[in-house]
Design a protein around this motif. Structure first.
Motif, PDB file in Angstrom:
ATOM      1  N   LEU A 204      32.774  45.445  35.828  1.00  0.00           N
ATOM      2  CA  LEU A 204      34.076  44.801  36.019  1.00  0.00           C
ATOM      3  C   LEU A 204      35.196  45.641  35.411  1.00  0.00           C
ATOM      4  O   LEU A 204      36.301  45.711  35.966  1.00  0.00           O
ATOM      5  CB  LEU A 204      34.064  43.404  35.403  1.00  0.00           C
ATOM      6  CG  LEU A 204      33.324  42.323  36.191  1.00  0.00           C
ATOM      7  CD1 LEU A 204      33.219  41.038  35.370  1.00  0.00           C
ATOM      8  CD2 LEU A 204      34.036  42.056  37.520  1.00  0.00           C
TER       9      LEU A 204
ATOM     10  N   LYS B 186      35.238  48.938  35.139  1.00  0.00           N
ATOM     11  CA  LYS B 186      35.490  50.053  36.051  1.00  0.00           C
ATOM     12  C   LYS B 186      36.237  49.594  37.289  1.00  0.00           C
ATOM     13  O   LYS B 186      37.145  50.278  37.783  1.00  0.00           O
ATOM     14  CB  LYS B 186      34.158  50.707  36.446  1.00  0.00           C
ATOM     15  CG  LYS B 186      33.449  51.387  35.278  1.00  0.00           C
ATOM     16  CD  LYS B 186      32.095  51.936  35.687  1.00  0.00           C
ATOM     17  CE  LYS B 186      31.377  52.580  34.508  1.00  0.00           C
ATOM     18  NZ  LYS B 186      30.031  53.086  34.879  1.00  0.00           N
ATOM     19  N   LYS B 187      35.866  48.427  37.798  1.00  0.00           N
ATOM     20  CA  LYS B 187      36.549  47.893  38.977  1.00  0.00           C
ATOM     21  C   LYS B 187      38.008  47.585  38.675  1.00  0.00           C
ATOM     22  O   LYS B 187      38.894  47.824  39.502  1.00  0.00           O
ATOM     23  CB  LYS B 187      35.831  46.616  39.444  1.00  0.00           C
ATOM     24  CG  LYS B 187      36.335  46.071  40.769  1.00  0.00           C
ATOM     25  CD  LYS B 187      36.066  47.032  41.904  1.00  0.00           C
ATOM     26  CE  LYS B 187      36.437  46.446  43.248  1.00  0.00           C
ATOM     27  NZ  LYS B 187      36.238  47.396  44.364  1.00  0.00           N
ATOM     28  N   THR B 188      38.264  47.065  37.476  1.00  0.00           N
ATOM     29  CA  THR B 188      39.638  46.786  37.063  1.00  0.00           C
ATOM     30  C   THR B 188      40.472  48.058  37.055  1.00  0.00           C
ATOM     31  O   THR B 188      41.599  48.085  37.562  1.00  0.00           O
ATOM     32  CB  THR B 188      39.658  46.142  35.667  1.00  0.00           C
ATOM     33  OG1 THR B 188      38.972  44.892  35.712  1.00  0.00           O
ATOM     34  CG2 THR B 188      41.082  45.910  35.181  1.00  0.00           C
TER      35      THR B 188
ATOM     36  N   GLU C 224      39.953  50.775  38.719  1.00  0.00           N
ATOM     37  CA  GLU C 224      40.121  51.249  40.095  1.00  0.00           C
ATOM     38  C   GLU C 224      41.214  50.465  40.820  1.00  0.00           C
ATOM     39  O   GLU C 224      42.071  51.051  41.500  1.00  0.00           O
ATOM     40  CB  GLU C 224      38.799  51.128  40.851  1.00  0.00           C
ATOM     41  CG  GLU C 224      37.714  52.078  40.369  1.00  0.00           C
ATOM     42  CD  GLU C 224      36.365  51.793  41.006  1.00  0.00           C
ATOM     43  OE1 GLU C 224      36.284  50.852  41.830  1.00  0.00           O
ATOM     44  OE2 GLU C 224      35.385  52.481  40.669  1.00  0.00           O
ATOM     45  N   ILE C 225      41.181  49.143  40.688  1.00  0.00           N
ATOM     46  CA  ILE C 225      42.159  48.312  41.383  1.00  0.00           C
ATOM     47  C   ILE C 225      43.569  48.555  40.846  1.00  0.00           C
ATOM     48  O   ILE C 225      44.531  48.700  41.615  1.00  0.00           O
ATOM     49  CB  ILE C 225      41.779  46.821  41.249  1.00  0.00           C
ATOM     50  CG1 ILE C 225      40.496  46.528  42.033  1.00  0.00           C
ATOM     51  CG2 ILE C 225      42.916  45.924  41.739  1.00  0.00           C
ATOM     52  CD1 ILE C 225      39.959  45.120  41.824  1.00  0.00           C
TER      53      ILE C 225
ATOM     54  N   ALA D  85      43.224  42.481  39.839  1.00  0.00           N
ATOM     55  CA  ALA D  85      41.954  42.929  39.261  1.00  0.00           C
ATOM     56  C   ALA D  85      41.087  41.747  38.860  1.00  0.00           C
ATOM     57  O   ALA D  85      39.867  41.883  38.754  1.00  0.00           O
ATOM     58  CB  ALA D  85      42.216  43.835  38.066  1.00  0.00           C
TER      59      ALA D  85
END
Length: 330
Positions: free
Chosen positions: A16, A18-20, A22-23, A154
């Motif tokens: 999560l 890493k996804k944050t 990225e977004i 995110a």
């Protein structure tokens, strides 16, 4: 309020995170393609403002607004934050026609903000909007609208302001940087608004602010006996003494290091005089120089004390590394 507990999953937390990143990175990068005439118009309006840039925003946008106002103020653009809800209850009187409002709202429909927009318009206050709602009430009242819409938050629920507030903050920084450049804002200007910081101390502190002066400066003349030279050095505690002529012009310096080297050579110091043991033509610095220039000089020549002179080479002060450390220049 209670939540159903779930077992902590370390891998899920990392994913999560890493996804944050990225977004939110995508949200900021998406702003670059939208920088155009509207951005230039916003900067021009803010440059032309004869009063203050009044930043407004509710909730998370308000927190971002406070930071943007602080950044603007510290980089040459007078700014302050006014809470929209408080504005409806008297604080609107803080905003004058010579000011400019920078209003921030992701939706552009924050009730506390939209209710005061007609009043600001009637007062003739120019407005720049940072919003994700291109057709919103805020956008319709603004003279210039900066599109800060994001594809998604995110937050896994796509609810909590995350990517949108990151984009708002980046847009505010972009405005501040453009204004800083347009105003010709320099390091010295930044230091003046940050006198308590490290940069402020380096760019605002002069040698005259930290040097020893008057009777605190150890000094003798060339014919001074060595024993009196040592008494002067011990009494003043600089670790060195200037050697000057009758007109107070610097001829040389004698330091603790010079004493140690003479003792190592076995020199009989009892019959010597200051002019015979001094180091002629010492490094000096002007009183109006920045203290960091004295630091650089001392580091370059590996010395711990330096004499301060005026334009004619007349002794007017002295300082050592301890003086500079107390002033937090080093």
């Amino acid at each position: 309020m209670s939540f159903a507990p779930t077992p902590f999953n370390a891998q899920q937390a990392q994913a999560l995170a890493k996804k944050t990143f990225e977004i939110e990175a995508a949200a900021v990068l998406g702003l670059a393609s939208r920088v155009g005439e509207e951005f230039s118009q916003a900067v021009a309006l803010m440059l032309a403002c004869r009063g203050r840039v009044v930043v407004m925003g509710m909730g998370k946008s308000g927190h971002i607004g406070r930071k943007i106002a602080a950044t603007l103020a510290s980089t040459g653009t007078p700014a302050m934050f006014v809470h929209p809800a408080e504005a409806s209850h008297g604080d609107l009187g803080m905003i004058k026609a010579i000011d400019l409002v920078l209003a921030i709202s992701n939706s552009g429909e924050s009730q506390e903000l939209t209710v005061i927009l007609p009043v600001l318009s009637r007062q003739g206050v120019p407005m720049v909007a940072i919003t994700g709602g291109a057709q919103s009430t805020l956008a319709q009242h603004a003279r210039v609208t900066l599109n800060c819409s994001v594809a998604q938050e995110a937050c896994p629920l796509n609810l909590a302001p995350t990517a949108s507030t990151t984009a708002q903050l980046a847009m505010g920084d972009a405005l501040a940087v453009a204004l800083l450049d347009a105003r010709g804002f320099k390091e010295e200007d930044f230091a003046r608004s940050h006198p308590g910081g490290a940069l402020g101390r380096k760019l605002l502190t002069h040698v005259s602010d930290v040097m020893r002066s008057g009777d605190d400066v150890p000094q003798v003349q060339p014919d001074t006996p060595f024993t009196e030279l040592m008494r002067e050095m011990s009494a003043k505690g600089l670790g060195a003494s200037a050697v000057v002529d009758a007109g107070q012009r610097v001829l040389g310096i004698f330091t603790d290091g010079d004493l140690r080297r003479l003792i190592e050579k076995g020199v009989d110091l009892r019959s010597t005089r200051a002019g015979e043991v001094m180091h002629a033509g010492p490094q000096t610095v002007r009183a109006d120089s920045l203290a960091v220039e004295a630091v650089a000089l001392m580091e370059q020549h590996r010395i711990t004390s330096v004499l301060v002179v005026d334009a004619e080479g007349v002794l007017c002060g002295a300082l050592n590394t301890n003086d500079l450390m107390r002033a937090k220049v080093i």
